[in-house]
Structure formats: C-alpha cells, structure tokens
Write an enzyme that holds these catalytic residues in place. Structure first.
Site, PDB file in Angstrom:
ATOM      1  CD  GLU A 119      -2.891  -1.293   2.250  1.00 25.13           C
ATOM      2  OE1 GLU A 119      -2.304  -1.576   3.307  1.00 25.13           O
ATOM      3  OE2 GLU A 119      -4.117  -1.168   2.154  1.00 25.13           O
ATOM      4  CD  GLU A 146      -3.377  -6.234   3.755  1.00 24.55           C
ATOM      5  OE1 GLU A 146      -3.411  -6.925   2.711  1.00 24.55           O
ATOM      6  OE2 GLU A 146      -2.800  -5.144   3.827  1.00 24.55           O
TER       7      GLU A 146
HETATM    8  N1  CAA Z   1       3.974  -8.118  11.559  1.00 25.41           N
HETATM    9  C1  CAA Z   1       4.668  -8.585  12.606  1.00 25.41           C
HETATM   10  N2  CAA Z   1       5.538  -9.600  12.548  1.00 25.41           N
HETATM   11  C2  CAA Z   1       5.702 -10.188  11.353  1.00 25.41           C
HETATM   12  C3  CAA Z   1       5.006  -9.766  10.220  1.00 25.41           C
HETATM   13  C4  CAA Z   1       4.107  -8.684  10.336  1.00 25.41           C
HETATM   14  N3  CAA Z   1       3.429  -8.186   9.300  1.00 25.41           N
HETATM   15  N4  CAA Z   1       5.362 -10.553   9.193  1.00 25.41           N
HETATM   16  C5  CAA Z   1       6.263 -11.427   9.678  1.00 25.41           C
HETATM   17  N5  CAA Z   1       6.461 -11.205  10.985  1.00 25.41           N
HETATM   18  C6  CAA Z   1       7.422 -11.891  11.879  1.00 25.41           C
HETATM   19  C7  CAA Z   1       7.082 -13.348  12.078  1.00 25.41           C
HETATM   20  O1  CAA Z   1       6.160 -13.522  13.129  1.00 25.41           O
HETATM   21  C8  CAA Z   1       8.451 -13.925  12.421  1.00 25.41           C
HETATM   22  O2  CAA Z   1       8.712 -13.607  13.748  1.00 25.41           O
HETATM   23  P1  CAA Z   1       9.595 -14.596  14.687  1.00 25.41           P
HETATM   24  O3  CAA Z   1      10.929 -14.668  14.020  1.00 25.41           O
HETATM   25  O4  CAA Z   1       9.590 -13.916  16.000  1.00 25.41           O
HETATM   26  O5  CAA Z   1       8.873 -15.914  14.690  1.00 25.41           O
HETATM   27  C9  CAA Z   1       9.391 -13.096  11.538  1.00 25.41           C
HETATM   28  O6  CAA Z   1       8.671 -11.904  11.214  1.00 25.41           O
HETATM   29  C10 CAA Z   1       9.787 -13.777  10.243  1.00 25.41           C
HETATM   30  O7  CAA Z   1       8.598 -14.209   9.595  1.00 25.41           O
HETATM   31  P2  CAA Z   1       8.521 -15.642   8.889  1.00 25.41           P
HETATM   32  O8  CAA Z   1       9.029 -16.689   9.793  1.00 25.41           O
HETATM   33  O9  CAA Z   1       7.148 -15.781   8.371  1.00 25.41           O
HETATM   34  O10 CAA Z   1       9.567 -15.443   7.714  1.00 25.41           O
HETATM   35  P3  CAA Z   1       9.470 -15.853   6.192  1.00 25.41           P
HETATM   36  O11 CAA Z   1      10.709 -15.362   5.566  1.00 25.41           O
HETATM   37  O12 CAA Z   1       9.116 -17.297   6.064  1.00 25.41           O
HETATM   38  O13 CAA Z   1       8.209 -15.040   5.584  1.00 25.41           O
HETATM   39  C11 CAA Z   1       6.834 -13.134   5.115  1.00 25.41           C
HETATM   40  C12 CAA Z   1       8.238 -13.658   5.534  1.00 25.41           C
HETATM   41  C13 CAA Z   1       6.500 -13.592   3.689  1.00 25.41           C
HETATM   42  C14 CAA Z   1       6.874 -11.652   5.174  1.00 25.41           C
HETATM   43  C15 CAA Z   1       5.762 -13.712   6.075  1.00 25.41           C
HETATM   44  O14 CAA Z   1       6.187 -13.501   7.407  1.00 25.41           O
HETATM   45  C16 CAA Z   1       4.405 -13.108   5.930  1.00 25.41           C
HETATM   46  O15 CAA Z   1       3.634 -13.518   5.074  1.00 25.41           O
HETATM   47  N6  CAA Z   1       4.083 -12.117   6.790  1.00 25.41           N
HETATM   48  C17 CAA Z   1       2.748 -11.548   6.869  1.00 25.41           C
HETATM   49  C18 CAA Z   1       2.513 -10.561   5.764  1.00 25.41           C
HETATM   50  C19 CAA Z   1       1.156  -9.919   5.938  1.00 25.41           C
HETATM   51  O16 CAA Z   1       0.165 -10.568   6.186  1.00 25.41           O
HETATM   52  N7  CAA Z   1       1.134  -8.588   5.799  1.00 25.41           N
HETATM   53  C20 CAA Z   1      -0.064  -7.844   6.019  1.00 25.41           C
HETATM   54  C21 CAA Z   1      -0.030  -7.247   7.387  1.00 25.41           C
HETATM   55  S1  CAA Z   1      -1.541  -6.484   7.783  1.00 25.41           S
HETATM   56  C22 CAA Z   1      -1.486  -5.010   6.984  1.00 25.41           C
HETATM   57  O17 CAA Z   1      -0.530  -4.647   6.388  1.00 25.41           O
HETATM   58  C23 CAA Z   1      -2.747  -4.217   7.179  1.00 25.41           C
HETATM   59  C24 CAA Z   1      -2.813  -2.995   6.373  1.00 25.41           C
HETATM   60  O18 CAA Z   1      -3.496  -2.942   5.386  1.00 25.41           O
HETATM   61  C25 CAA Z   1      -2.122  -1.790   6.816  1.00 25.41           C
END
Ligand code: CAA
Ligand code: NAI
Length: 725
Positions: A104, A124
């Site tokens: 975004e 999301e």
């Molecule tokens: N917020 C907080 N923590 C997050 C995070 C997030 N958005 N995304 C990842 N993390 C954390 C994980 O919990 C993990 O923490 P720990 O090491 O303490 O366990 C660490 O980051 C690494 O994450 P992964 O183990 O998942 O690492 P990966 O390399 O396998 O994957 C990733 C990375 C593809 C970014 C995956 O973590 C992911 O899909 N994250 C979520 C992405 C998401 O859903 N984003 C949308 C957020 S909501 C939003 O943005 C609302 C809006 O419209 C404003």
C-alpha cells in the site's frame, strides 16, 4: 532507527529499517512521517526513493500491534496520502517482499521498481482483515477490478515478473533495486505526476461490473464458507468502482472495524503466529533444536512411489533437490515414474505461468530398483506400505547402503519410530516425516522425534520442511502421532451418531456448516474405509480374530461401532469403490450423492439392535464431534506429545481442514470456554460411560480448576500441571 534518510545527488533515499521484515509498527510510521516531511521540505531534494533495509521492502503493518490497538494501522493511509500528494516524484524500490501495508505504501508512490526475486501482494485476507490503508481503492484503479479481486481476495503473493505483466510495478530489475529506482527518480524529476496519483484515477468499469461483483460474492461464499474477510474485500472493491476515493477509504475503514468485531481476525492472527511458533521444544537432554544448525540436504532418495512417495518426490524436485526414486519391481517403477513425470510436468507448467523459463527450478529425478544407488544421498524418505516388518526390512537395507551420516526418515502415518530406528545402525539419525496426501499440495508436515533422535536430525527435518514450503510441526512418538490420534475419538463419535439415528449427510452438513472442509463421512470415503478396517482386523477388533460370543457393539467392555466394518465387508470402501457412506458416479468418482441404500441399512441396523432414534439436534453433533477432538487434544498435551495447544491447532488447520478463521480446535475450546467444554464432556460421558475418550481429560479439569486461563498461558500451565501429575 526505524527509518533512515541519505542523499544520493538530488535524490533522498528513505530506508525502512525494522528487522526482521520491516513491519510498519508505530515507530516506523512516526519515522516515515518525519523523514518524508523533511525530504519534502528540503530544497536540495528533487526526488525521493523509498526502500527497505536487509533485502526486504516491508511485510506490512505490524500484526503484533493489532491486539493493542486494532485501528492503529489506519494512520498509514495518512502517510500514503502525504507521499502521493508530494510534488517531488517518489519511487518505491521493492526488494524481497512488499506485502499488505508495504504494498500500500508502494502504491502511494508514483513509480515502483521491483527486484526480479521479489513478491508483492495484499494478503490481509489471510489474517482476517482487508487492506486497510487504501489498498482496496488504489489497486483496482491501477490494474482493474478482476485482477485486483484475484490478488486481494486470494491474498496471493505475486512474483515480480507477474506483477510487471499486471502493471502493479513499472520495472523489474536483476541488479541493485535502489540504484535502479534512483535512476528512474532522476529521469522523472519535473514531469507531470497527476496520472501517477492513483487515488485521483477512475476504476476501469463496464455495464456488467455489478453482476461481475455479485458473482464474485457468491463464489467467495462457496469457496471460503463462513470466512468474512473475502466478502469484505469484495465490498471494499465494489466501493472503489461506485464511489470517489475518499468515500471508498471510509468504506474500507468501516469494513475493517466490522471485521474486527467478528473475532475472525483475532483467530487468524493467532493461527499466523502459531505457525511461526510451533515445535519449539526442549529436548530431554535440555537442548533446543532451533539452536542447532541443520545439515544441508543436497540430494535425497524416496522409497516407494505410491500415493505418498510420488508427491514427496515432486515436493523435493520442485525446490531443486535432486532425487533418486526407488521401487520394489520394474512394473511398480514404471507406474511410479509415469505418475511422477506427470506431476513434474504440471509443476513445470506452473513455473512457466509465473514467467520463469521451463524447467528452471525442477531438479532431476533418477528412477531405480537398486539400493546401492543410494550410497551418496544426504537423506532418505521411506514411503512403502504401512507395515512394520516391511519398514524394518527397508531400514536395515538403508543402514547397509547409505553413507553413515545420511538421515533416514519414515513417512509412516502412525507406527512406532523407535521400533523402526532400533533396526538401524544410526537411531539418532532416524525421524518420522509424516506428509499428508497429496504430499505435493498439503502444507502440513508432522516431524516425529524418536527417543534417540538427535537435535541435528530434528533441526534438519524441520528445516527441510520449511524449504519444501510446508509448515512443519515437531511432535512426539505415540501411536498415530497427533493428527491421526485425535481423529480416532472424532470419527468414533460420528459413527455412534449414525447408530443413534443420524445420517451421514446430517453429520457432514453440520460440520461443514461449522467450517470443516469436509465432514467425517465424506472424508472417510475419500481416504478409503479399508485402511482403518485392515488396521482394526490386525488389532483383532473385527474379523476372524474376534473371540466368539463378543457382543457386536462392544470390545473389551467398551462401546464399539461395527458399522464401518460392515460396509467394508460389502466392498463399500468409499470413493475408490464407487460407494461407501455415499454413492459415486463410478469407482474413483468424486461427487458424493446420498445413497438410499445407506438409509435402509442404518434403519435395519437400529431395528436389529433395538436402538430408538433420538430427535435430531445439530448442536449435539457439533459438540460431540468437536469436544471429542478437543478432549484428545488435552490428553496429547498431558502426554507431552505436542509442545503446546498451538501445535495441535496448526496440525488441524493445515492437515485436517479445520476452519482457520476459528483459530484451531484448542483455540476454539478457549473461545467457547473451557468450563462449558468440560460440562458438556461430563454430560456425554455420563450418558455413555463405556466411551473412555469422552471422559474429561485431567488437564482440562485442572485448567478449569485454575479459572480457565487464556490459551497463551496454557503452555506454562501445561508445564506446571504436567509436572504435578
Ligand atoms: N507483523 C509482525 N511480525 C511479522 C510480520 C508482520 N506483518 N510478518 C512477519 N512477521 C514476523 C514473524 O512472526 C516472524 O517472527 P519470529 O521470528 O519472532 O517468529 C518473523 O517476522 C519472520 O517471519 P517468517 O518466519 O514468516 O519469515 P518468512 O521469511 O518465512 O516469511 C513473510 C516472511 C513472507 C513476510 C511472512 O512472514 C508473511 O507472510 N508475513 C505476513 C505478511 C502480511 O500478512 N502482511 C499484512 C499485514 S496487515 C497489513 O498490512 C494491514 C494494512 O493494510 C495496513
Ligand atoms: P501406496 O500403497 O500407495 O504405495 C506404497 C508403495 O511402496 C507402492 O508403490 C509399493 O510398490 C512400494 N513398495 C512396497 N514395498 C516396497 C519395497 N520393498 N521397496 C520399494 N518400494 C516398495 O501407499 P501410500 O498410501 O503411499 O502410503 C505409504 C506410506 O505413507 C505408508 O506408511 C502410509 O501409512 C503413509 N501415509 C499415507 C497417507 C495416505 O493418505 N495414503 C498419508 C500419510 C502417510
């Protein structure tokens, strides 16, 4: 520093820096406001590049902050508005991931340059919300409604090459993304940015758009059942078509708030973090496998190319691990080879669709009948028939033929890992890797540690799971491990319900309406009723080994339901036979239809056993089946077979079709209230004292006794309580 700024000639480079994934927590948001404000004011700055440190743009809002303040993320839209309004061009330099709020932010920039290895998306929906910082309004304006809908409603991570085709990014580069973005920024200094401000554009539409969106809602209702977020995403996109941007944003906010009130975001976010926390387990030696470096798996072998083996070979080849595939005879080898090649061809097609050259990532698969060819592989996965003697025979051979440090894994779905390990010359390198069918598709991997399994072996198997794109959960060794062990009491309840007056359709519908991907009877038909039947015959629960005079509905003093055995005796093995609890269009058919024969059969059975059917009550179906699962879940925790409730939840969400938007079975218990679950179990056990699986678990009683603490506190409670057992 949550964000830094440097000057490259006349271009300010702002870098988000919040390891590990540059989540946009409040400190980052504050830093961005400050850095953008200063860059915009600074007259020496003519353009701005926005990037992320450590090879990642941003994974979006900080999900951890949602529980403290659900609407904190909304301020991100104010930052986006400032960026978009900037008269100095702003270019996003996307490395790694730009997800959720990350994308975004990038959409608010005037241009986007992405690294070829990066992925973008608005996932999301997967955590129960909708893009809440303008994503549902800007993306349709950029790429049109159908493409935006596909990206947002499915929460897809879109590879850079596809993002370029769709028009989400303007350039894809192989080298340094920030340098490429600086170059682009300098090129566009002084150009008209109006058309680049997405919020001021119209969404491309046509007279059929409303019908298209109505259809999308209907499709989403069917596909996602009771999950609310996909529908909210479509409603927000609808607003982008009908209304100006500022109205759309208002709608986006309202939808975000109403979703929050459903409880689904909290459940899905619990599930998200559970997947990242699972299996963190202290070894009896006191060590933790996460602290031990995994060994590299450069080559692997798979023994047995049946249902499971072929999917496992494909999963390995897909992530570039060359595989040797071994079968028992030439005929089976040929059948397996054909099946594997078919699966690999489909994988290759997928890669081409993603814009990658044919065969880019698929590793070689060599087919053989000769164990001597396995002498150099790093890891072997055995997937032969579920028979202890056969498995031991294979592991003895592996001990002889494989190099001394090769890991030996078994895909058994419930046999004793220690017994298998005992015949090898390296029990510390033996481990269970329990894939789920189809193994190339299902995300779950139960990693089963034996008593002698070393921390390095555990670490290697867990790391391999991650490499394969699976969610690997470390569990202990007990008959059927975690997932299948819980299934027993659940299926027993489903069968008892048939005895008591219900029909397969009623039970399935109730559980499917609750959100299960498939009810228990459709699931049994799919898996094949004969699998359980053979195992019950081996255990002497049915067939010739049952002592004469044993009552039909009792074994060793406990309640027993002979209905599934009776079906098998008539060859009704399920889908493969064209009939089971349902009838199918042909053997191997998939469309389950009610079978009047089953109705007559059940009525006759009840008459024979003088069972008076009880009045139908869907709540009873739900409680009995679900609470049976939950109760066994508590026993698994008591036994130390799973390291916490999250592990059980991840297993059921990813391997057994439990609706993720309910968090998981144990999370569900916590939302229902442990006292209520305990009461109901007590009541059902009183009604059927000869069903021990409904006898409330000790741990459940203890948790209720200490006031039913929230699920995140169970782990410590489990430790404390189990020590007191
Ligand atoms: N917020 C907080 N923590 C997050 C995070 C997030 N958005 N995304 C990842 N993390 C954390 C994980 O919990 C993990 O923490 P720990 O090491 O303490 O366990 C660490 O980051 C690494 O994450 P992964 O183990 O998942 O690492 P990966 O390399 O396998 O994957 C990733 C990375 C593809 C970014 C995956 O973590 C992911 O899909 N994250 C979520 C992405 C998401 O859903 N984003 C949308 C957020 S909501 C939003 O943005 C609302 C809006 O419209 C404003
Ligand atoms: P399957 O019957 O489809 O395939 C077994 C394969 O092993 C056959 O191709 C057979 O020719 C081969 N085989 C037998 N003896 C062999 C030998 N000596 N050397 C080499 N190959 C040999 O069985 P399936 O369903 O693939 O199951 C395999 C294992 O996976 C079992 O332990 C099963 O419990 C487990 N499993 C099965 C699941 C399923 O849904 N089918 C799910 C999870 C685990």
């Amino acid at each position: 520093m949550a964000a830094t700024r440097r000057l490259s000639h006349t271009v300010a480079v702002i870098t988000i820096n919040n390891p590990p994934v540059n989540a946009l927590g409040s400190s980052v948001c504050h830093a961005l406001v400050k850095e953008f404000g200063e860059a915009i004011k600074d007259s020496s700055v003519k353009a701005i590049v926005l990037s992320g440190a450590n090879g990642k743009f941003s994974a979006g809002a900080d999900i951890r902050e949602f529980s403290t303040s659900a609407l904190k993320t909304i301020s991100l839209e104010d930052i986006n508005a400032t960026i978009e309004a900037s008269r100095k061009p702003v270019v996003a330099a996307i490395d790694g991931v730009a997800l959720g709020g990350g994308l975004e932010l990038a959409l608010a920039c005037h241009y986007r340059v992405a690294n070829a290895q990066s992925r973008v998306g608005l996932p999301e929906v997967l955590i129960g919300i909708l893009p809440a910082a303008g994503g549902t309004q800007r993306l349709p304006r950029l790429i049109g409604v159908p493409a935006a809908l596909d990206v947002i409603v499915r929460g897809r991570h879109v590879p850079a090459t596809e993002a370029l085709q769709l028009g989400i990014v303007d350039e894809v580069v192989q080298g340094n993304t920030v340098n490429a973005a600086i170059q682009l920024a300098r090129k566009v200094i002084g150009t008209d940015l109006d058309k680049r401000r997405l919020s001021t554009n119209h969404v491309p539409s046509n007279p059929n758009m409303e019908i298209f969106l109505d259809n999308a809602v209907e499709k989403a209702k069917k596909q996602f059942r009771r999950a609310q977020a996909p529908i909210a995403c479509i409603q927000a996109i609808r607003a982008s078509v009908q209304k100006p941007y500022h109205h759309g944003i208002k709608k986006e906010r309202e939808l975000f708030q109403s979703l929050w009130a459903t409880g689904q975001p909290q459940a899905l976010q619990y599930a998200f973090f559970s997947e990242r926390n699972v299996g963190k387990w202290t070894h009896p030696s006191g060590g933790r496998w996460e602290t031990i470096a995994p060994k590299p798996v450069r080559t692997a072998a798979v023994i047995g190319l049946g249902t499971m083996g072929r999917g496992i070979v494909t999963s390995l080849a897909r992530v570039n691990i060359p595989v040797i595939a071994l079968e028992q005879d030439a005929q089976q080898l040929e059948i397996g080879k054909k099946a594997v090649n078919g699966l690999l061809e489909r994988e290759a097609e997928k890669l081409i669709k993603q814009g990658l050259a044919p065969g880019t990532k698929l590793a070689s698969v060599r087919f053989t009948l000769d164990f001597a060819e396995l002498s150099d592989v790093d890891l072997v996965i055995e997937a032969v028939y579920e028979n202890m003697e056969l498995k031991k025979q294979i592991f003895r051979k592996l001990s002889t033929f494989c190099k001394p440090d090769a890991f030996l894994c078994t895909n058994t779905s419930g046999l004793d890992i220690d017994e298998i390990a005992s015949v090898t010359n390296r029990p510390h390198l033996v481990i269970g890797t329990h894939f789920f069918s189809p193994a190339n598709i299902m995300r779950l991997l139960e990693v089963v540690r034996g008593h002698q399994t070393s921390l390095t072996t555990i670490s290697t198997a867990m790391s391999l799971g991650k490499t394969l794109g699976k969610v690997a959960v470390l569990v202990g060794n007990c008959p059927l491990f975690v997932g299948n062990r819980l299934l027993g009491p659940y299926l027993d309840q489903a069968n008892y319900l048939l005895e008591e007056g219900y029909y397969p359709e009623e039970v399935d519908k109730t559980l499917e309406d609750f959100g299960f991907a498939m009810g228990p009877f459709r699931m049994m038909d799919l898996a094949g009723l004969d699998v359980g039947w053979r195992s019950r015959m081996e255990k002497g629960l049915t067939g010739s080994k049952v002592p004469p005079g044993t009552p039909a509905r009792q074994r060793q003093g406990y309640r027993y339901c002979p209905l599934p055995d009776m079906l098998c005796e008539m060859g009704r093995f399920g889908q493969k036979a064209g009939k089971g609890w349902y009838q199918y269009e042909k053997p191997g058919g998939r469309i389950a239809q009610s079978d009047p024969w089953i109705k007559d059969f059940l009525q006759e059975y009840r008459n024979t056993h003088q069972i008076k059917p009880k009045p139908a009550n869907p709540e009873v179906i739900l409680e009995r089946c679900l609470y049976a699962l939950i109760n066994e879940g508590f026993r698994v925790l008591e036994d130390g077979i799973a390291s916490g409730p999250e592990d059980i939840d991840v297993i059921y969400n990813n391997g057994y079709g439990f609706p993720k938007y309910r968090g998981g079975i144990m999370y569900h218990a916590s939302t229902v209230g442990l006292a209520k679950v305990l009461d109901a179990l007590g009541k059902y056990h009183k009604e059927n004292p000869d069903v021990p699986s409904m006898n409330p678990a000790f741990l459940l009683k203890k948790l209720v006794a200490v006031g039913g603490p929230p699920i995140k506190e169970w782990k410590t409670q489990v430790g404390t309580l189990v020590n007191k057992l």
